[in-house]
Scaffold this motif. Structure first.
Motif, mmCIF file in Angstrom:
data_model
loop_
_atom_site.group_PDB
_atom_site.id
_atom_site.type_symbol
_atom_site.label_atom_id
_atom_site.label_comp_id
_atom_site.label_asym_id
_atom_site.label_seq_id
_atom_site.Cartn_x
_atom_site.Cartn_y
_atom_site.Cartn_z
ATOM 1 N N LEU A 174 -42.856 17.940 -8.101
ATOM 2 C CA LEU A 174 -42.237 19.265 -8.235
ATOM 3 C C LEU A 174 -43.194 20.267 -7.600
ATOM 4 C CD1 LEU A 174 -41.054 18.835 -11.928
ATOM 5 C CD2 LEU A 174 -39.739 18.450 -9.820
ATOM 6 N N LYS A 175 -42.642 21.267 -6.906
ATOM 7 C CA LYS A 175 -43.550 22.080 -6.072
ATOM 8 C C LYS A 175 -43.358 23.595 -6.160
ATOM 9 C CE LYS A 175 -40.692 22.362 -1.987
ATOM 10 N NZ LYS A 175 -40.591 22.421 -0.551
ATOM 11 N N ALA A 176 -42.476 24.044 -7.065
ATOM 12 C CA ALA A 176 -42.235 25.490 -7.120
ATOM 13 C C ALA A 176 -43.245 26.154 -8.062
ATOM 14 C CB ALA A 176 -40.816 25.775 -7.563
ATOM 15 N N VAL A 177 -44.094 26.987 -7.484
ATOM 16 C CA VAL A 177 -45.191 27.592 -8.245
ATOM 17 C C VAL A 177 -44.662 28.371 -9.457
ATOM 18 C CG1 VAL A 177 -46.948 29.397 -8.117
ATOM 19 C CG2 VAL A 177 -46.783 27.672 -6.304
ATOM 20 N N PHE A 210 -60.967 27.952 4.446
ATOM 21 C CA PHE A 210 -61.285 27.035 3.357
ATOM 22 C C PHE A 210 -61.789 25.702 3.903
ATOM 23 C CE2 PHE A 210 -57.776 29.572 1.244
ATOM 24 C CZ PHE A 210 -58.660 30.360 0.522
ATOM 25 N N THR A 211 -62.910 25.251 3.357
ATOM 26 C CA THR A 211 -63.446 23.938 3.747
ATOM 27 C C THR A 211 -63.353 22.995 2.549
ATOM 28 O OG1 THR A 211 -65.652 24.579 3.082
ATOM 29 C CG2 THR A 211 -65.114 24.916 5.381
ATOM 30 N N GLU A 212 -63.306 21.709 2.846
ATOM 31 C CA GLU A 212 -63.035 20.714 1.811
ATOM 32 C C GLU A 212 -64.134 20.641 0.761
ATOM 33 O OE1 GLU A 212 -62.686 20.306 5.036
ATOM 34 O OE2 GLU A 212 -60.752 19.374 5.489
ATOM 35 N N THR A 213 -65.318 21.180 1.067
ATOM 36 C CA THR A 213 -66.420 21.098 0.102
ATOM 37 C C THR A 213 -66.406 22.258 -0.895
ATOM 38 O OG1 THR A 213 -67.708 22.239 1.760
ATOM 39 C CG2 THR A 213 -68.022 19.854 1.623
ATOM 40 N N MET A 214 -65.516 23.202 -0.717
ATOM 41 C CA MET A 214 -65.491 24.360 -1.623
ATOM 42 C C MET A 214 -65.070 23.934 -3.032
ATOM 43 S SD MET A 214 -63.803 27.330 0.739
ATOM 44 C CE MET A 214 -64.851 28.378 1.745
ATOM 45 N N PRO A 215 -65.499 24.679 -4.044
ATOM 46 C CA PRO A 215 -65.062 24.347 -5.406
ATOM 47 C C PRO A 215 -63.557 24.590 -5.557
ATOM 48 C CG PRO A 215 -66.233 26.447 -5.368
ATOM 49 C CD PRO A 215 -66.378 25.850 -4.002
ATOM 50 N N LEU A 216 -62.944 23.803 -6.426
ATOM 51 C CA LEU A 216 -61.492 23.925 -6.608
ATOM 52 C C LEU A 216 -61.194 24.746 -7.852
ATOM 53 C CD1 LEU A 216 -60.382 20.264 -5.783
ATOM 54 C CD2 LEU A 216 -60.922 22.162 -4.233
ATOM 55 N N SER A 217 -60.057 25.413 -7.817
ATOM 56 C CA SER A 217 -59.656 26.180 -9.002
ATOM 57 C C SER A 217 -58.144 26.373 -8.971
ATOM 58 C CB SER A 217 -60.385 27.524 -9.016
ATOM 59 O OG SER A 217 -59.518 28.599 -8.836
ATOM 60 N N ALA A 218 -57.541 26.271 -10.142
ATOM 61 C CA ALA A 218 -56.078 26.373 -10.193
ATOM 62 C C ALA A 218 -55.683 27.755 -10.698
ATOM 63 C CB ALA A 218 -55.535 25.311 -11.124
ATOM 64 N N VAL A 219 -54.656 28.334 -10.075
ATOM 65 C CA VAL A 219 -54.170 29.628 -10.564
ATOM 66 C C VAL A 219 -52.773 29.495 -11.179
ATOM 67 C CG1 VAL A 219 -55.592 31.159 -9.138
ATOM 68 C CG2 VAL A 219 -53.488 30.234 -8.182
ATOM 69 N N ASN A 220 -52.267 28.286 -11.233
ATOM 70 C CA ASN A 220 -50.973 28.033 -11.893
ATOM 71 C C ASN A 220 -50.881 26.532 -12.198
ATOM 72 O OD1 ASN A 220 -49.996 26.717 -9.405
ATOM 73 N ND2 ASN A 220 -50.061 28.818 -8.611
ATOM 74 N N PRO A 221 -49.927 26.131 -13.055
ATOM 75 C CA PRO A 221 -49.845 24.708 -13.435
ATOM 76 C C PRO A 221 -49.581 23.783 -12.247
ATOM 77 C CG PRO A 221 -48.661 26.055 -15.017
ATOM 78 C CD PRO A 221 -49.040 26.980 -13.888
ATOM 79 N N TYR A 222 -48.878 24.267 -11.228
ATOM 80 C CA TYR A 222 -48.682 23.431 -10.028
ATOM 81 C C TYR A 222 -50.041 23.092 -9.428
ATOM 82 C CZ TYR A 222 -47.633 22.302 -5.136
ATOM 83 O OH TYR A 222 -47.590 21.707 -3.898
ATOM 84 N N GLY A 223 -50.890 24.103 -9.275
ATOM 85 C CA GLY A 223 -52.236 23.882 -8.734
ATOM 86 C C GLY A 223 -53.039 22.943 -9.625
ATOM 87 N N THR A 224 -52.915 23.139 -10.945
ATOM 88 C CA THR A 224 -53.611 22.238 -11.877
ATOM 89 C C THR A 224 -53.175 20.803 -11.629
ATOM 90 O OG1 THR A 224 -53.585 23.993 -13.537
ATOM 91 C CG2 THR A 224 -54.063 21.771 -14.330
ATOM 92 N N ARG A 269 -32.372 27.797 -5.288
ATOM 93 C CA ARG A 269 -32.977 28.904 -4.531
ATOM 94 C C ARG A 269 -34.258 28.478 -3.843
ATOM 95 N NH1 ARG A 269 -34.610 33.630 -7.837
ATOM 96 N NH2 ARG A 269 -35.782 34.261 -6.024
ATOM 97 N N PRO A 270 -34.399 28.764 -2.533
ATOM 98 C CA PRO A 270 -35.658 28.373 -1.887
ATOM 99 C C PRO A 270 -36.832 29.204 -2.397
ATOM 100 C CG PRO A 270 -34.241 29.573 -0.355
ATOM 101 C CD PRO A 270 -33.464 29.418 -1.619
ATOM 102 N N ASN A 271 -38.010 28.596 -2.391
ATOM 103 C CA ASN A 271 -39.234 29.299 -2.810
ATOM 104 C C ASN A 271 -40.149 29.579 -1.640
ATOM 105 O OD1 ASN A 271 -39.234 29.384 -5.858
ATOM 106 N ND2 ASN A 271 -38.666 27.269 -5.450
ATOM 107 N N ASN A 272 -40.050 28.746 -0.604
ATOM 108 C CA ASN A 272 -40.950 28.917 0.536
ATOM 109 C C ASN A 272 -40.396 29.975 1.478
ATOM 110 O OD1 ASN A 272 -42.534 26.998 -0.572
ATOM 111 N ND2 ASN A 272 -42.169 25.421 0.958
ATOM 112 N N VAL A 273 -41.310 30.637 2.207
ATOM 113 C CA VAL A 273 -40.907 31.810 2.983
ATOM 114 C C VAL A 273 -39.975 31.455 4.141
ATOM 115 C CG1 VAL A 273 -42.950 31.831 4.489
ATOM 116 C CG2 VAL A 273 -41.780 33.954 4.038
#
Ligand code: NAD
Length: 332
Positions: A97-100, A150-164, A208-212
């Motif tokens: 599932l991918k809708a933020v 953004f580089t792959e070595t950067m720390p990760l952080s989630a701003v919503n459950p999708y990101g988590t 409803r679409p979510n992507n731009v």
């Protein structure tokens, strides 16, 4: 008599390498199946069609001349019949599932499907001794604590459950690499847009679409007014900047990732950005679309959406170095 190259009896059939493609009926999955077939692989699609039309399978067949095998099943269910097939060499795991916004309303459902589906797949892979997995991760894992590129070595952080869910999946796959000998590429997509030149595989989510991009297309086709969220960001034109990548380029990145995994050691885990490396604002995207399609797009500015960051684009040097992949097409 023998075929000189393969030392096989003439006329003998070489079995194509099978790739289990979860979510293969979806937007990125269907484009990747087209590319897999073109490159001589046999995709085995596992999809419950909760966000894709069955006509995408017809489109894959029309484009390639091959109708892929499809299992209509939820990725969290028992998949042993699928993994009993011979010659499965890898899994590409798109299903999820991918809708933020929806992920904030139904956080447990997002974790159940995205994380549960990934665990289930990894368990089946262990039983069937399938080692290689290409996972659909996302630029969203960089959260709001890093500055682009953004580089792959950067720390990760989630701003919503999708990101988590994406961060958790990456962590779980890492465990499978360490203890199960899995080899994995976690492809962190930036913003896939556009569609196959045939026009047969447009991004058509159910509801409803979510992507731009599909929102822009809807506005152009139905002559409705779309919202551009925020025009007061600290960017040249005030709208958000994203790294839009043509979905056909993205599909090719998966082929490169499969080839890459064939040559790495058991236990290897690599997160890899797939983007163009360039940012484009929402207004630039709309203008580009108008020019490319010779059409009008109607928009109005709306307040910022919670969780949207001003600017997001990739450092793509790792993809170039490990996969020998870079984008070839203009996104629009
Ligand atoms: P999509 O919704 O078009 O494709 C996902 C497919 O998975 C659909 O066909 C859907 O029916 C299927 N699916 C969903 N839940 C399922 C389940 N429980 N069991 C079986 N099938 C299921 O989405 P997409 O844009 O093609 O995205 C593919 C993957 O890439 C997703 O994991 C998504 O999170 C990730 N991703 C997408 C974007 C993007 O902007 N499109 C960006 C970053 C990452």
């Amino acid at each position: 008599m023998y075929n000189a190259i393969d030392k096989l009896p003439l006329g003998a059939k070489i079995e194509a390498k099978r790739i289990v493609v979860t979510g293969g009926a979806g937007y990125i999955g269907s484009h990747t199946c087209v590319e897999l077939i073109k490159q001589g692989y046999e995709p085995i699609i596992v999809d419950n069609f909760c966000n894709s039309p069955i006509t995408n399978i017809d489109a894959i067949e029309k484009i390639t001349g091959v109708r892929p095998k499809v299992y209509e099943i939820d990725v969290t269910r028992n998949l042993s019949n699928i993994f009993k097939l011979s010659n499965i060499v890898a899994v590409i795991h798109f299903a999820g599932l991918k809708a933020v916004g929806e992920s904030c309303e139904k956080p447990m459902e997002y974790l159940r499907v995205n994380v549960g589906g990934t665990i289930n797949l990894l368990q089946h892979m262990q039983i069937a001794n399938v080692k290689n997995i290409v996972f659909s991760s996302s630029a969203t894992v960089y959260g709001d604590i890093n500055n682009p590129p953004f580089t792959e070595t950067m720390p990760l952080s989630a701003v919503n459950p999708y990101g988590t869910s994406k961060i958790m999946c990456e962590e779980i796959i890492k465990v499978a690499c360490e203890y199960q000998g899995v080899r994995a590429a976690a492809l962190r997509y930036f913003n896939p847009i556009n569609a196959h030149d045939s026009g047969l595989l447009p991004e058509k989510p159910i509801g409803r679409p979510n992507n731009v991009f599909p929102i822009i297309e809807m506005s152009a086709q139905n002559r409705t007014i779309m919202s551009v969220f925020g025009n007061d960001y600290d960017t040249p034109d005030g709208t958000c900047i994203r790294d839009y990548i043509h979905v056909c380029d993205l599909a090719l990145g998966h082929i490169k990732a499969l080839e890459y995994l064939e040559n790495v050691e058991d236990g290897s885990f690599e997160p890899i950005n797939l983007g163009t490396g360039h940012g484009m604002s929402v207004l630039e995207l709309i203008e580009g679309y108008k020019k490319a399609k010779n059409t009008d797009v109607f928009y109005e500015f709306a307040p910022r959406r919670q969780g949207d960051i001003a600017s997001c684009y990739a450092d793509v040097s790792k993809a170039k170095e490990l996969l020998d992949w870079q984008t070839e097409r203009a996104p629009i």
